[in-house]
Design an enzyme around this catalytic site. Structure first.
Site, PDB file in Angstrom:
ATOM      1  N   GLU A   1       0.674  -0.685  -0.071  1.00 42.14           N
ATOM      2  CA  GLU A   1       0.335   0.031  -0.177  1.00 42.14           C
ATOM      3  C   GLU A   1       0.504   1.245  -0.056  1.00 42.14           C
ATOM      4  O   GLU A   1       0.455   1.866   0.898  1.00 42.14           O
ATOM      5  CB  GLU A   1      -1.106   0.646   0.958  1.00 42.14           C
TER       6      GLU A   1
HETATM    7  O1  9MR Z   1      -7.184   3.790   1.400  1.00 46.63           O
HETATM    8  C1  9MR Z   1      -8.758   3.511   1.770  1.00 46.63           C
HETATM    9  C2  9MR Z   1      -9.862   4.328   2.464  1.00 46.63           C
HETATM   10  O2  9MR Z   1     -10.637   4.577   1.158  1.00 46.63           O
HETATM   11  C3  9MR Z   1     -10.763   3.747   3.642  1.00 46.63           C
HETATM   12  O3  9MR Z   1     -12.165   4.852   3.683  1.00 46.63           O
HETATM   13  C4  9MR Z   1     -10.377   2.928   4.716  1.00 46.63           C
HETATM   14  C5  9MR Z   1     -11.129   2.170   5.690  1.00 46.63           C
HETATM   15  O4  9MR Z   1     -10.919   1.425   6.333  1.00 46.63           O
HETATM   16  O5  9MR Z   1      -9.594   2.150   4.461  1.00 46.63           O
HETATM   17  C6  9MR Z   1      -8.243   2.591   3.376  1.00 46.63           C
HETATM   18  O6  9MR Z   1      -7.209   1.711   3.160  1.00 46.63           O
HETATM   19  C7  9MR Z   1      -6.920   1.700   4.347  1.00 46.63           C
HETATM   20  C8  9MR Z   1      -6.351  -0.455   3.526  1.00 46.63           C
HETATM   21  O7  9MR Z   1      -7.920  -1.535   3.456  1.00 46.63           O
HETATM   22  C9  9MR Z   1      -6.067  -0.933   5.219  1.00 46.63           C
HETATM   23  N1  9MR Z   1      -4.455  -0.230   5.444  1.00 46.63           N
HETATM   24  C10 9MR Z   1      -4.160   0.968   5.654  1.00 46.63           C
HETATM   25  C11 9MR Z   1      -5.445   1.345   4.152  1.00 46.63           C
HETATM   26  C12 9MR Z   1      -5.263   3.087   4.662  1.00 46.63           C
HETATM   27  O8  9MR Z   1      -6.405   3.451   6.087  1.00 46.63           O
END
Ligand code: 9MR
Length: 369
Positions: free
Chosen positions: A258
């Site tokens: 990520e």
């Molecule tokens: O990028 C994602 C965002 O759009 C969502 O609102 C959020 C909610 O849980 O999750 C984000 O993605 C996350 C990922 O699934 C897990 N690792 C952390 C990421 C950033 O928060």
């Protein structure tokens, strides 16, 4: 009238044309094709190809995809007896059509659970949930999804286990059970443990202990996913390198799942990606609402170059590097930990133009040719 040498004119014009077209045809996925996959995270609109310009950028630059949100449990399993695969089917079809590596995110995570899951209070019900959830989803995409985040963010910053609803109801055995269920549903798919701040020594020690325990209990774990929500200075290259070496010494693959680099101030010294940590903002906290100054643009490019240089050094241990989003305008970092800021964490800007950071990543490979 000035004399124009016709020969020189033709040569310079040809050179200019060939430089532009070279820049336009080069792509991250192509230059890194012998090293590791270069991935991106797709929003629901991108999965549906709603914006043609973004769509062609995705296809040109990336050969691996993760769904940024739509495969989280609240979307795939909204009610106890109801699954919804409408968007995840489209996501997998998109990857197949474009011959991309397809990563599943995520099976067991304490966040973004459906409301009914949060109410599960005893071990019998939780065991039944895990079995049904993992088996149904992994079997559905058996042979089509290439790797899964089986468990996401199970650790606290000090390396101990997070008091999640899973730990509370089942104890730490839920971890190995999750990996065993996933393996049973698709014995060939790669299974990952995924988390943020995995370069911090305490959390890293916790992750290493966790992976060893899963293996010792007979679970199949193929890789660790280091999320890579980093900033301009931290974690240090030394800690990143130590982490790559220590994780891969466990006999597993290392993926950066990520990746993004925030350039905005963070007075609370906050690291990582705990989505529950949110703060009020003010103008000082949003210093570049219109444009990123050149000095910071350059720092970001240098930071990306040094990180990718290190990734290349250890390419035999790294399976995939995925950016968390296609371009700056889409990044979750515009809203975390403060809502409504303008951040610049990715290689493509809000207008889909490649930034210096992009060139610096690409040039590392060109220089070698
Ligand atoms: O990028 C994602 C965002 O759009 C969502 O609102 C959020 C909610 O849980 O999750 C984000 O993605 C996350 C990922 O699934 C897990 N690792 C952390 C990421 C950033 O928060």
């Amino acid at each position: 009238m000035r004399f124009i040498n016709p020969y020189l004119f033709v040569v310079t014009t040809l050179l200019a044309v060939s430089c532009t077209s070279q820049k336009e045809t080069a792509s991250l996925k192509d230059v890194y094709k012998n090293d590791f996959y270069i991935g991106t995270a797709l929003s629901a609109d991108q999965i549906e190809g709603k914006d043609a310009k973004v769509d062609s950028l995705i296809k040109k630059e990336f050969n691996a995809i993760t769904a940024e949100n739509i495969m989280k449990s609240m979307y795939t399993h909204p009610q106890k007896d109801k699954y919804d695969f409408a968007l995840s089917d489209k996501f997998v079809a998109y990857g197949e059509k474009n011959k991309m590596f397809i990563h599943g995110h995520t099976l067991i995570w304490h966040s973004q659970l459906a409301p009914w899951m949060e109410k599960i209070a005893d071990s019998t019900e939780m065991k039944a949930f895990m079995k049904d959830h993992i088996t149904t989803i992994v079997s559905k995409y058996k042979g089509r999804i290439d790797s899964w985040d089986v468990v996401n963010e199970a650790l606290n910053e000090d390396g101990t286990l997070r008091q999640s609803v899973f730990l509370k109801t089942l104890g730490e055995k839920y971890l190995v059970d999750a990996f065993k269920l996933a393996e049973k549903a698709d014995p060939k798919v790669d299974l990952y443990y995924n988390d943020y701040n995995l370069e911090d020594p305490a959390k890293r020690a916790g992750a290493i202990a966790l992976i060893k325990k899963i293996k010792a209990a007979g679970g199949k774990i193929d890789g660790v996913g280091s999320q890579g929500h980093w900033n301009l200075n931290s974690p240090s290259l030394e800690e990143i390198e130590k982490s790559i070496l220590e994780y891969s010494a466990l006999g597993i693959k290392v993926a950066f799942t990520e990746l993004d680099i925030t350039v905005l101030p963070n007075p609370w010294d906050l690291k990582g990606a705990d989505v529950n940590q949110k703060f009020e903002g003010n103008a000082q906290m949003n210093p570049y609402p219109e444009k990123l100054p050149d000095s910071i643009q350059n720092k970001l490019a240098e930071r990306y170059a040094s990180i990718f240089k290190l990734f290349l050094k250890h390419k035999d241990k790294i399976s995939r590097v995925t950016f968390w989003g296609v371009y700056d305008g889409q990044s979750w970092l515009n809203d975390w930990p403060i809502k409504g800021r303008t951040n610049y964490p990715l290689p493509f800007d809000a207008n889909l133009k490649h930034k210096k950071a992009y060139d610096s990543i690409l040039n590392l490979k060109k220089a070698k040719k």
